[in-house]
Structures are given as C-alpha cells and as structure tokens.
Write a protein that holds these residues in place. Sequence first.
Motif, mmCIF file in Angstrom:
data_model
loop_
_atom_site.group_PDB
_atom_site.id
_atom_site.type_symbol
_atom_site.label_atom_id
_atom_site.label_comp_id
_atom_site.label_asym_id
_atom_site.label_seq_id
_atom_site.Cartn_x
_atom_site.Cartn_y
_atom_site.Cartn_z
ATOM 1 N N ARG A 137 -42.092 -25.543 80.069
ATOM 2 C CA ARG A 137 -41.030 -26.156 79.292
ATOM 3 C C ARG A 137 -40.927 -27.613 79.136
ATOM 4 O O ARG A 137 -41.350 -28.119 79.578
ATOM 5 C CB ARG A 137 -39.703 -25.978 80.277
ATOM 6 C CG ARG A 137 -39.403 -24.853 80.808
ATOM 7 C CD ARG A 137 -38.540 -24.652 82.080
ATOM 8 N NE ARG A 137 -38.592 -23.662 82.922
ATOM 9 C CZ ARG A 137 -37.956 -23.485 83.978
ATOM 10 N NH1 ARG A 137 -36.979 -24.350 84.406
ATOM 11 N NH2 ARG A 137 -38.099 -22.316 84.977
ATOM 12 N N MET A 138 -40.786 -28.170 77.626
ATOM 13 C CA MET A 138 -41.049 -29.290 77.131
ATOM 14 C C MET A 138 -39.550 -29.907 77.636
ATOM 15 O O MET A 138 -38.727 -30.277 76.489
ATOM 16 C CB MET A 138 -41.415 -29.557 75.728
ATOM 17 C CG MET A 138 -42.267 -30.819 75.427
ATOM 18 S SD MET A 138 -41.251 -32.387 75.506
ATOM 19 C CE MET A 138 -40.332 -32.090 74.056
ATOM 20 N N GLU A 139 -39.223 -30.260 78.924
ATOM 21 C CA GLU A 139 -38.049 -31.048 79.356
ATOM 22 C C GLU A 139 -37.877 -32.478 79.445
ATOM 23 O O GLU A 139 -38.856 -32.583 80.413
ATOM 24 C CB GLU A 139 -37.362 -30.303 80.355
ATOM 25 C CG GLU A 139 -36.101 -30.542 80.684
ATOM 26 C CD GLU A 139 -35.343 -29.014 81.678
ATOM 27 O OE1 GLU A 139 -34.559 -29.497 82.095
ATOM 28 O OE2 GLU A 139 -35.889 -27.997 81.230
ATOM 29 N N LEU A 140 -37.237 -33.224 78.990
ATOM 30 C CA LEU A 140 -37.219 -34.657 79.187
ATOM 31 C C LEU A 140 -36.402 -34.818 80.487
ATOM 32 O O LEU A 140 -35.280 -34.722 80.600
ATOM 33 C CB LEU A 140 -36.664 -35.641 78.178
ATOM 34 C CG LEU A 140 -37.495 -35.724 76.662
ATOM 35 C CD1 LEU A 140 -38.753 -36.291 77.066
ATOM 36 C CD2 LEU A 140 -37.567 -34.634 76.044
ATOM 37 N N MET A 141 -37.034 -35.303 81.473
ATOM 38 C CA MET A 141 -36.502 -35.484 82.824
ATOM 39 C C MET A 141 -36.583 -37.065 83.454
ATOM 40 O O MET A 141 -37.719 -37.672 83.335
ATOM 41 C CB MET A 141 -37.060 -34.531 83.963
ATOM 42 C CG MET A 141 -36.822 -33.279 83.564
ATOM 43 S SD MET A 141 -37.947 -31.985 84.455
ATOM 44 C CE MET A 141 -39.523 -31.981 83.941
ATOM 45 N N PHE A 142 -35.421 -37.569 83.886
ATOM 46 C CA PHE A 142 -35.549 -39.010 84.239
ATOM 47 C C PHE A 142 -34.823 -39.188 85.774
ATOM 48 O O PHE A 142 -34.162 -38.496 86.119
ATOM 49 C CB PHE A 142 -34.816 -39.863 83.310
ATOM 50 C CG PHE A 142 -35.130 -39.625 82.114
ATOM 51 C CD1 PHE A 142 -36.562 -40.578 81.449
ATOM 52 C CD2 PHE A 142 -34.816 -38.915 81.085
ATOM 53 C CE1 PHE A 142 -36.997 -40.193 80.223
ATOM 54 C CE2 PHE A 142 -35.614 -38.602 79.872
ATOM 55 C CZ PHE A 142 -36.425 -39.426 79.273
ATOM 56 N N THR A 143 -35.288 -40.150 86.597
ATOM 57 C CA THR A 143 -34.682 -40.410 87.854
ATOM 58 C C THR A 143 -34.317 -41.825 87.652
ATOM 59 O O THR A 143 -34.706 -42.669 87.013
ATOM 60 C CB THR A 143 -35.886 -40.234 88.893
ATOM 61 O OG1 THR A 143 -37.052 -41.009 88.753
ATOM 62 C CG2 THR A 143 -36.437 -38.758 88.760
ATOM 63 N N LYS A 144 -33.570 -42.009 88.813
ATOM 64 C CA LYS A 144 -33.089 -43.498 89.150
ATOM 65 C C LYS A 144 -33.478 -43.890 90.340
ATOM 66 O O LYS A 144 -33.630 -43.132 91.311
ATOM 67 C CB LYS A 144 -31.536 -43.531 88.995
ATOM 68 C CG LYS A 144 -31.084 -43.310 87.412
ATOM 69 C CD LYS A 144 -31.574 -44.659 86.600
ATOM 70 C CE LYS A 144 -30.576 -45.847 87.217
ATOM 71 N NZ LYS A 144 -31.077 -47.105 86.193
#
Length: 596
Positions: A137-144
């Motif tokens: 999966r080419m999924e854009l994921m971001f954390t804080k």
Amino acid sequence: MASHGYEAGLKMIEELTTNAQKIQQQLLEEILMKNAGTEYLSRFLNGQTDKQHFKNNVPIVTYEDIKPYIDRIANGQPSNILLAEPLTGFFRSSGTSGGQPKLIPATAEFGKKHALLTLYLSAIAKHFGDINQAGKRMELMFTKPDIETPSGLKARSVTTTLFKDNAFRSNASKLYTSPIETIYCSESDPKQSMYCQLLAGLIQRDEVVTVGSAFASTLLRAIKFLEGNWQELCSNIKTSQLSDWITDSECRTAVSLIMKPNSELTDLIENICCLKSWEGIIRKLWPKAKYVKAICTGSMIQYTAELEFYCKGLPLVSGLYVCSEAICGINLEPLSKPSDVSYTFLPNMAYFEFLHVNKDCLTNSQDQVQFNGVPDHESIKMKSKNEGTAPVDLVNVKPGQCYELLVTTSTGLYRYRVGDILLATDFHNSTPQFKFVERQNVILSIDTDKTSESDLLKAVTEAKSLLDPLGFIMTAFTSYGDTSSTPGHYVVFWELKAKEGNNINELDPMTMVECCSRMEQSLGYAYESCRKQNAIAALEIRVVKQGTFDALMDYYVSQGASMSQYKTPSCIKSKEALKILDSRVVGKYFSRRTPL
C-alpha cells in the motif's frame, strides 16, 4: 488476509450485526458494573446499574461537562474519578472540526478493539482480493509529537497511536511502501516525510496495489506536492542520491536502503509527469493500484471531484467511521460512490444512543442535496413535535431520520455527545447503517439564519457546477461570517485550478458573480428572508491563489493538529487562519441577485 481469513471476517460481521441488541445490552452492563463506583457515575447511579436507571439518571453531556474531570486526571489525580480501568494516555482530537483539541481518556482496551477494525478488510477483500498478498500500500501516513501532561500521561492523536503500535511497526515494511522512519520524521518535518514517502512509493511503483491516506484532503496535498517536486524526485531516483535538504538521519538511511540508480524508471515517471494534463495521474504512476483509500464522506466530500480527476475510474474507498471518542462503523459496500456511503455500526465497540434531530432529514450527495421529499422552504423549519423525546437505542433508529450520536464507553464517556449528525439509511441484519451528514454547530449565522455544514456544501455544489464546463476544478473551500460592517454577509473562499496545466486562466467576472447568486438561491428560506429584510448583505466569493489551503493546513498543523487527521474547517473561527486566506485573495465577487 487469505481467502479463508476474510470469509471468517465476513462471518463475524454477520454475527455481530445479527445480535446487535444483545451485544449492546451486555456491553452497557459491563461498562456500568465496572465504572459504577467512580466519583462521576456514583453521583447518578447510587449503586444501581440497570439500563433504565442509567437512562433516567445519567445526564447527556458534552466535552465541556466532563472536562473538569479530565483536567484533574491530566494534572495528576487518580483516573478512577471518571473510569475504573487505568489510563494508558489520552487521545488528542485534531481540533479542526469544532474548536480546541480535546483530551479523550485512552486505555489498553483501544488496542483490542482496533484489532477488530480489520473486519473492514474483509469487505474489501470480497471485491478486490487479498490486498496484503497482492502487493504493498502506498499510503501517506504522518505522526505528531506526544504532549506530556502534568500527570506524566501522554496525549497523542488516534493515528499517531496506531502508527506507533508494536503490531503496526512489525508489519509496516511488509504492507507499506513507506519505511517506518519516514512516517516518524513527520514529527519534526512533515515536508521531509512527505517527500521521502512519495519517493519510496515511486521507487516501489510496481508493487503498489492501493494508494491513499487517512483523509481525501491529505492525499490531494500529496498530489499537489508531487506536482511541484516530481523533477527533483526523478533526479534522486536516477542518481540514487537523496537531496541534501533531507537532513533527518534515520529517514535518509531508511530511504537509501531501497534506492539504486534507475534511469528507465526515471524516464517513465518523467514522461508521465510532464504531460499537460494530470488527469488519471494516480493510475498512470501506479498502474497496479486497485483502489484509492481515503475518507471521502462528510466534509471530505468537497474533494471527491478533484480526486476523481486524478484517479480516472479507480474506486474511492471510505472504509471506516472512527472518531477520537469511539470506533463506530465500517463500510460494507466499498464500491459505493462517496455520496452513497453508509457505515454499518459495530455493536461491540461502544454503547450507542441517538438523539433525534428535530428537523427534516437532509440527504447529501456530491451532485445534489435534497430535502427528503420536502420543499426547500419547509425543510429548514424546526419541528417541535418531537421535542423532549428520549434518545433511542441502536436497533431502534428509523431509516430516513437524522440523529445526533451519543456514546457510552468504558473509558469515561457516558451519554457523551460526539457532535456528529447522522442519517439512518438502512439496516444490515438488525444493525443500522448511517450516512455522515455534518458536524453539529458548524454553521454560518449573521442574523436569524442558521446555515449548517450540509447547507453550505449544497450551495457550493450548485454554484461550482457553473465552472465545470469551463474546465475548472474546485480544490477546496471554506467560509466565515463577516460582521465587520452592517449588515454582515457570508464570505466563501474558493481555491480553483484548471483541469489542464497548473495555472488557472483569468476567471470571467460575470460567471463568478453568477456563482455568488447561485449560492444564494441554494441557501433556503431563512437566508432568503434575512436578505429580503436587508439583515444580511450580498454573499461574497473570494478566490484564492493555488496553494492557499495547503498554507491553511500548515498553520493548523503548526498549532498541534495532526496532518493525518486534518480536515479543512467548513467555517473559519481563527483570526490567524483568516489572515492566511485574505493575504492570498486574487479576486472578490459579490452576488447581484435581488431577493424575491
């Protein structure tokens, strides 16, 4: 998920939805038995834990009602003033839907319930096969970054919690194109994270079977980022050298491990990206992708037209209905158009109640928004016949009716108003299905008018149809009520782009004035009455230059919002956010329509 795995998942869904009433009853009993002795609940239950006593005595509350308890826990007092189970931390809401971020108690139970969310993959596998076996999966994921409270307990977004879970970390390299380090570096520099995740996705393009992100707005941001950076990305791929401005050492190391010089891939990407039109760009760059995963319902529906342009026929799949307060439902029909998506509630996730909304129910779609068979001028009138009606249980909602969602959980939320307005559409076995209509209280109001999020979406949809034949796409919109002069008026910000090329042609002023008038025509009886009485001045559309809504997102992210959870506010409350929009206005247009 092997075929027998998804069949087992489908079987579990059938069991849950068939026995919804029994499961809900048992869940409420467990919650009350466990938490009846807390300082909060003991005030109302007095040792009694039966359902009717609970409904008769425990009040319906908002976040402001329980905030003093949450603040006490965050400041070091024992969590058993609100819930019996020890806290593992807090979930921090994005703060972009309805104001300031909220702290929602989190316990170990979340991890167990989140594991059940893989049930939605069963519905997807039924249509697309086993995605996990087919590729990545080419999924854009971001954390804080975590925020530590005085108690030592950490507050983080739901998505950050998921991405830092041990199970996710151990499986990430097998399931996703993004190295885990490129996800985590978003805490210090979201731009580096975006760049490296896109680079990894392009390098592994032949393995990609799905493309997506948590929300449609985030995925569109990634596409716009790609538009501005594809040449540099190609240079990195061709030379197998990462750009010098990527300074996060762990990120650099992780990406370098998957890089090798590839002139053939570079030429292929360049030939695709240099085309005049980017229509179907997702299909062209990732030809094996079977669908695009992103929440496209609710306020995200404004982005579907642009996403469909970039997808060119790939299904847009909105899989889940999850909020900071509770996991609610899954989409059993992933091939449904975004405007038709209904979520089937999972009765083992929380005890659900529903407050009937005392107005005729709205039915939303991207192409039209109609008022359930009732003329527009009647539909907005509030109905008093059901005032005082008690909330109904999950299995007792009626299709065609709108409700406000209440949840009771083992994490300290009792008869809690989530703030979401839902339309009951149907039942799957004995469990109802709901469309997301709008957030409660997200409205424009100058005088006696009350314009909801769905009212605004309807008006914008009607107006922007005038631009469709001219080759323009609306990429985002928001609004605010300008009361700096008397009478005040509605201001709606539009960001537009041409279907071909990156530069928008000069807009025809008369067409834009007509768009203003078309919006006013769509806003209904109360707005029309106020306009007739000169209680509201003419509606204004302010067109902003491309990239403005990216700057708006950057502002909210800098204020603590999670990029993965970010939703463009339908109405702007922040003075700083308003400055960002106003500083990028390239055209102002007013309605010339005379109210009839």
